[in-house]
Write an enzyme that holds these catalytic residues in place. Structure first.
Site, PDB file in Angstrom:
ATOM      1  N   ASN A  30      -6.742   4.715   8.536  1.00  0.00           N
ATOM      2  CA  ASN A  30      -6.317   2.995   8.845  1.00  0.00           C
ATOM      3  C   ASN A  30      -7.005   2.313   7.056  1.00  0.00           C
ATOM      4  O   ASN A  30      -7.848   2.941   6.888  1.00  0.00           O
ATOM      5  CB  ASN A  30      -6.502   1.977   9.964  1.00  0.00           C
ATOM      6  CG  ASN A  30      -5.762   0.497   9.613  1.00  0.00           C
ATOM      7  OD1 ASN A  30      -4.953  -0.131   9.296  1.00  0.00           O
ATOM      8  ND2 ASN A  30      -6.785  -0.146   9.986  1.00  0.00           N
ATOM      9  N   LYS A  73       0.349  -3.192  15.521  1.00  0.00           N
ATOM     10  CA  LYS A  73       0.372  -2.421  16.481  1.00  0.00           C
ATOM     11  C   LYS A  73      -0.938  -1.569  16.526  1.00  0.00           C
ATOM     12  O   LYS A  73      -1.105  -0.745  15.933  1.00  0.00           O
ATOM     13  CB  LYS A  73       1.807  -2.156  17.230  1.00  0.00           C
ATOM     14  CG  LYS A  73       2.769  -2.882  17.242  1.00  0.00           C
ATOM     15  CD  LYS A  73       4.226  -1.940  17.417  1.00  0.00           C
ATOM     16  CE  LYS A  73       4.171  -1.259  19.506  1.00  0.00           C
ATOM     17  NZ  LYS A  73       4.760  -2.559  19.618  1.00  0.00           N
ATOM     18  N   HIS A 101      -8.371  -1.244   6.365  1.00  0.00           N
ATOM     19  CA  HIS A 101      -8.456  -2.886   6.832  1.00  0.00           C
ATOM     20  C   HIS A 101      -9.634  -4.029   5.825  1.00  0.00           C
ATOM     21  O   HIS A 101     -10.293  -3.148   5.174  1.00  0.00           O
ATOM     22  CB  HIS A 101      -9.708  -2.632   8.044  1.00  0.00           C
ATOM     23  CG  HIS A 101      -9.747  -3.793   8.582  1.00  0.00           C
ATOM     24  ND1 HIS A 101      -9.211  -4.352   9.017  1.00  0.00           N
ATOM     25  CD2 HIS A 101     -11.357  -4.472   8.976  1.00  0.00           C
ATOM     26  CE1 HIS A 101      -9.828  -5.698   9.744  1.00  0.00           C
ATOM     27  NE2 HIS A 101     -11.011  -5.561   9.627  1.00  0.00           N
ATOM     28  N   ASN A 120       0.734  -1.276   0.276  1.00  0.00           N
ATOM     29  CA  ASN A 120      -0.566   0.300  -0.437  1.00  0.00           C
ATOM     30  C   ASN A 120       1.321   1.113  -0.075  1.00  0.00           C
ATOM     31  O   ASN A 120       0.371   2.301  -0.713  1.00  0.00           O
ATOM     32  CB  ASN A 120      -0.926  -0.067   0.889  1.00  0.00           C
ATOM     33  CG  ASN A 120      -2.800  -1.246   1.081  1.00  0.00           C
ATOM     34  OD1 ASN A 120      -3.247  -0.276   0.338  1.00  0.00           O
ATOM     35  ND2 ASN A 120      -2.435  -1.867   1.313  1.00  0.00           N
TER      36      ASN A 120
END
Ligand code: GRF
Length: 181
Positions: A98, A82, A100, A8
């Site tokens: 983020n 993390k 996912h 990514n």
């Protein structure tokens, strides 16, 4: 922020160089909690400065300090494995995102593609979301469907999913940066 492969990261860096993110932003730095993350070498190939904190003692204290020193408009998690503690999340409200590999309403945590494969889903949804203090529980920015029909292996599912991730993440980043301006 990465922990591993960095595919990514590469897609985003390519879009910054000559794609939909050109002229929209610069990648100030790539952070990894793993010194041997393959994504670090890829960042270096793009000429992006890298930073690693791999020790465990005071890890989050040093991370917060380093992040603050960068004064970022956006902190992009791309395979960062993390959980960010509350003090870091609170220091950058609505600035940490983020990606996912599943619908965060249906599946949180690791192995999103394996989950879709085992459930024999006809489609899955890549989710880009703000990071809050929970696990994959932040406000959803966008979702994109991946057609899984006819996929004959987990590898095939991952391939189709990553293809979508690589386009969709940059589109979401562009949209968020336009809102910040
Ligand atoms: C991606 O599937 C992403 O959705 C998840 O971790 C994986 C990272 O892959 N959060 P890469 O390091 O970007 O190749």
């Amino acid at each position: 922020m990465i922990s591993g492969r960095g595919s990514n990261l590469v897609a985003i860096a390519e879009n910054v160089n000559n794609g939909i993110l050109q002229g929209e932003c610069i990648i100030q730095a790539v952070f990894s909690n793993k010194r041997n993350a393959a994504g670090l070498q890829k960042a270096e190939q793009f000429g992006i400065p890298t930073h690693v904190i791999s020790k465990t003692g005071n890890y989050n204290f040093h991370l917060l300090d380093w992040l603050r020193s960068k004064n970022p408009d956006l902190i992009i998690l791309a395979g960062y494995m993390k959980i960010l503690p509350a003090e870091i999340v609170r220091a950058f409200p609505q600035k940490i995102i983020n990606i996912h590999p599943a619908d965060t309403k249906e599946h949180q945590g690791l192995n999103g593609y394996k989950w879709a494969w085992e459930k024999k889903l006809a489609e899955t949804k890549i989710t880009v979301h703000f990071v809050d203090e929970g696990l994959d529980s932040g406000k959803i920015i966008g979702q994109r469907v991946v057609d899984l029909r006819g996929a004959e292996s987990l590898a095939e599912i991952e391939k189709r999913g990553l293809q979508v991730e690589h386009e969709f993440y940059s589109e979401c980043i562009k949209m968020i940066l336009e809102r910040i301006d």
